[in-house]
Design a protein around this motif. Structure first.
Motif, PDB file in Angstrom:
ATOM      1  N   MET A 143       0.862  -1.119  -0.059  1.00 29.08           N
ATOM      2  CA  MET A 143      -0.041   0.084  -0.111  1.00 29.08           C
ATOM      3  C   MET A 143       0.972   1.265   0.092  1.00 29.08           C
ATOM      4  O   MET A 143       1.850   1.274   0.767  1.00 29.08           O
ATOM      5  N   SER A 144       0.631   2.051  -0.872  1.00 31.46           N
ATOM      6  CA  SER A 144       1.458   3.399  -1.013  1.00 31.46           C
ATOM      7  C   SER A 144       1.241   4.485   0.098  1.00 31.46           C
ATOM      8  O   SER A 144      -0.061   4.162   0.795  1.00 31.46           O
ATOM      9  N   HIS A 145       2.115   5.384   0.491  1.00 34.28           N
ATOM     10  CA  HIS A 145       1.984   6.427   1.398  1.00 34.28           C
ATOM     11  C   HIS A 145       0.748   7.148   1.230  1.00 34.28           C
ATOM     12  O   HIS A 145       0.060   7.577   2.023  1.00 34.28           O
ATOM     13  N   GLU A 146       0.334   7.478   0.068  1.00 37.02           N
ATOM     14  CA  GLU A 146      -0.703   8.099  -0.425  1.00 37.02           C
ATOM     15  C   GLU A 146      -2.127   7.451   0.172  1.00 37.02           C
ATOM     16  O   GLU A 146      -2.853   8.052   0.716  1.00 37.02           O
ATOM     17  N   HIS A 147      -2.091   6.046  -0.177  1.00 45.67           N
ATOM     18  CA  HIS A 147      -3.443   5.409   0.126  1.00 45.67           C
ATOM     19  C   HIS A 147      -3.488   5.421   1.662  1.00 45.67           C
ATOM     20  O   HIS A 147      -4.387   5.461   1.955  1.00 45.67           O
TER      21      HIS A 147
END
Length: 138
Positions: free
Chosen positions: A1-5
């Protein structure tokens, strides 16, 4: 999972805490100044000041809430994101069991701002409401 998510997902928990703690004047940490909120209770609210006024006006002294967001789904596309979650809410008075429970589906369009991710448009749909306490047959 990305930092933005993760950042967008955390907005749901931060929103729940803000509501449960009645910190309505902090709604700008979740919503943009020009937010549009579509809800069954408030209709269409435009702008952060209108949202604050609605939250303060709908607060009932002595009634507490516990919001539990779950089933969070986030789709990030650059500086924009679409996010949704179910939110189970318990309404209670201090030291007493809940007298109402309910579930809503929250859908957000979020944008990356200089202060971090914020919700620009929100849709709230009631899924169900139960008045009174649940009982079990014995």
């Amino acid at each position: 999972m990305s930092h933005e998510h993760i950042e967008v997902s955390s907005l749901f928990a931060r929103f729940a805490d803000l509501l449960d703690e009645a910190r309505y004047d902090d709604i700008g940490t979740i919503y943009t100044d020009d937010v549009v909120v579509h809800s069954p209770q408030g209709g269409e609210l435009r702008g952060i000041e209108e949202v604050k006024a609605f939250l303060h006006g709908s607060h009932v002294d002595g009634v507490r809430t516990q919001h539990l967001p779950t089933g969070v789904v986030v789709d990030v596309d650059g500086d924009r994101a679409n996010a949704s979650a179910n939110q189970l809410t318990y309404f209670y008075r201090e030291g007493e069991p809940p007298f109402r429970t309910g579930s809503v589906r929250v859908t957000w369009e979020a944008v990356r701002t200089s202060a971090g991710w914020r919700v620009r448009e929100a849709w709230i749909a009631v899924v169900w409401i139960r008045e009174g306490l649940a009982t079990t047959a014995g």
